[in-house]
Design an enzyme around this catalytic site. Structure first.
Site, PDB file in Angstrom:
ATOM      1  N   GLY A 145       0.819  -1.197   0.000  1.00 43.05           N
ATOM      2  CA  GLY A 145       0.000   0.000   0.000  1.00 43.05           C
ATOM      3  C   GLY A 145       0.856   1.251   0.000  1.00 43.05           C
ATOM      4  CB  CYS A 146       0.140   4.694  -1.162  1.00 42.43           C
ATOM      5  SG  CYS A 146      -1.516   4.898  -0.469  1.00 42.43           S
ATOM      6  CE1 TYR A 147      -1.227   8.198   4.406  1.00 44.18           C
ATOM      7  CE2 TYR A 147      -3.147   6.834   3.993  1.00 44.18           C
ATOM      8  CZ  TYR A 147      -2.588   8.078   4.210  1.00 44.18           C
ATOM      9  OH  TYR A 147      -3.383   9.203   4.226  1.00 44.18           O
ATOM     10  CB  ALA A 150       5.434   6.763   2.524  1.00 42.53           C
TER      11      ALA A 150
END
Length: 341
Positions: A145-147, A150
């Site tokens: 996932g994107c979160y 990062a």
């Protein structure tokens, strides 16, 4: 090489289609939609693609495997758990941008995603494709996932080298509106997003378990994290501000050196020599920019990690995993410079 793509109508799917079109190893892209849908021209659902002649055809697992070398799913949660099972059984290469195969325990998936999970036997065949670290991919790659991307890139050196108090991780993560997808909802209307900040899914975001899953692989002593998500009035980009307590006295230079060592050979991770990154440093690229700082008065390490949620947080990392599966250059088909201004 021919590849298939399911879910081109979403933001991540459109971004992925654009990357696939310019990839040097890909000769043709076959687009698929709902199994019961009628064929439709891509340009009718994506007006910006008026010169594209591609058709979106009904998904059929046997047709996909007969025609393509790999399939990408850029679909909403709950889709691949239904459509991908014949592909899993045949060990056909899949890169899945949804969250359906990131968690090996069906009960965990049901708890965090609030929908039925894929069978445990199928989940066990998937590998978590955090591109900078997980290099032993199976034929089914669960794109992070994107979160999670990062945050994990911002925590990896600290956790792997046990430089912190394992129980002190606090993450304040902020995302642009494209991270919410195209589905209409009151919080994503212009009048709510413009000139506003909105916290949502406090300590309930579905990316938390995959973050914890990876952190525990690096260091089993990590018990939990505090994780806050905020919607900000920008189109693209994620900023994870990570606060942790240092295990021993440490300087900013020493923390930066730890990050530089871990990411020395990673073309898409940039450790800033000074200061903190901004979203403009990465939007439009597959990069992750990271800045670090130590407050000696509070013994707090701050790490700020920024990515483009549609690139490094979704489509770009999917291409990284594609390149790895087929032993291509890591940077093949991926932009390394941001769009600026």
């Amino acid at each position: 090489m021919q590849v298939a793509l399911v879910g081109v109508s979403g933001y991540s799917g459109m971004t992925l289609y654009a990357l696939l079109k310019q990839h040097p190893a890909i000769d043709h892209i076959n687009l698929y939609g709902h199994p019961d849908a009628e064929p439709v021209a891509l340009k009718t659902i994506a007006p910006m693609y008026q010169k594209e002649t591609a058709m979106i055809r009904p998904f059929d697992a046997q047709a996909v495997m007969a025609t393509n070398d790999l399939i990408f799913f850029a679909t909403s949660a709950g889709v691949t758990s239904q459509l991908a099972l014949p592909l899993v059984a045949a060990k056909f290469p899949v890169i899945d941008l949804s969250g359906d195969f990131r968690l090996p325990d069906p009960a965990d998936y049901t708890h965090w995603y609030h929908r039925p999970a894929a069978p445990a036997k199928a989940l066990a065949q998937a590998s978590y494709g955090l591109a900078e670290f997980n290099h032993h991919l199976t034929t089914y790659v669960a794109n992070p996932g994107c979160y999670a991307t990062a945050t994990l890139l911002g925590l990896a050196p600290l956790v792997q080298q046990q430089l912190i108090d394992s129980a002190s991780i606090v993450v304040d993560a902020k995302s642009g509106l494209s991270g919410a997808g195209k589905k209409l909802a009151a919080p994503s209307q212009f009048t709510m997003v413009n000139d506003n900040l909105q916290l949502y899914k406090l300590n309930q975001h579905q990316h938390i378990p995959e973050i914890m899953q990876q952190l525990k692989k690096w260091w089993s002593a990590v018990p939990a994290i505090e994780f806050t998500t905020t919607l900000i009035p920008v189109t693209r980009g994620i900023m994870s501000s990570i606060y942790v307590k240092a295990a021993q006295p440490i300087t900013t230079a020493q923390v930066r050196a730890a990050f530089e060592q871990v990411y020395a050979d990673q073309p898409f991770v940039q450790i800033l020599p000074t200061g903190m990154p901004t979203l403009k440093m990465v939007v439009g690229s597959n990069n992750c920019a990271i800045g670090v700082n130590v407050n000696p008065a509070t013994k707090t390490i701050l790490v700020v990690s920024v990515i483009d949620n549609l690139m490094k947080g979704a489509a770009g990392q999917a291409i990284q995993n594609f390149n790895q599966l087929f032993k291509l250059a890591p940077t093949a088909g991926l932009p390394t410079l941001p769009v600026f201004p």
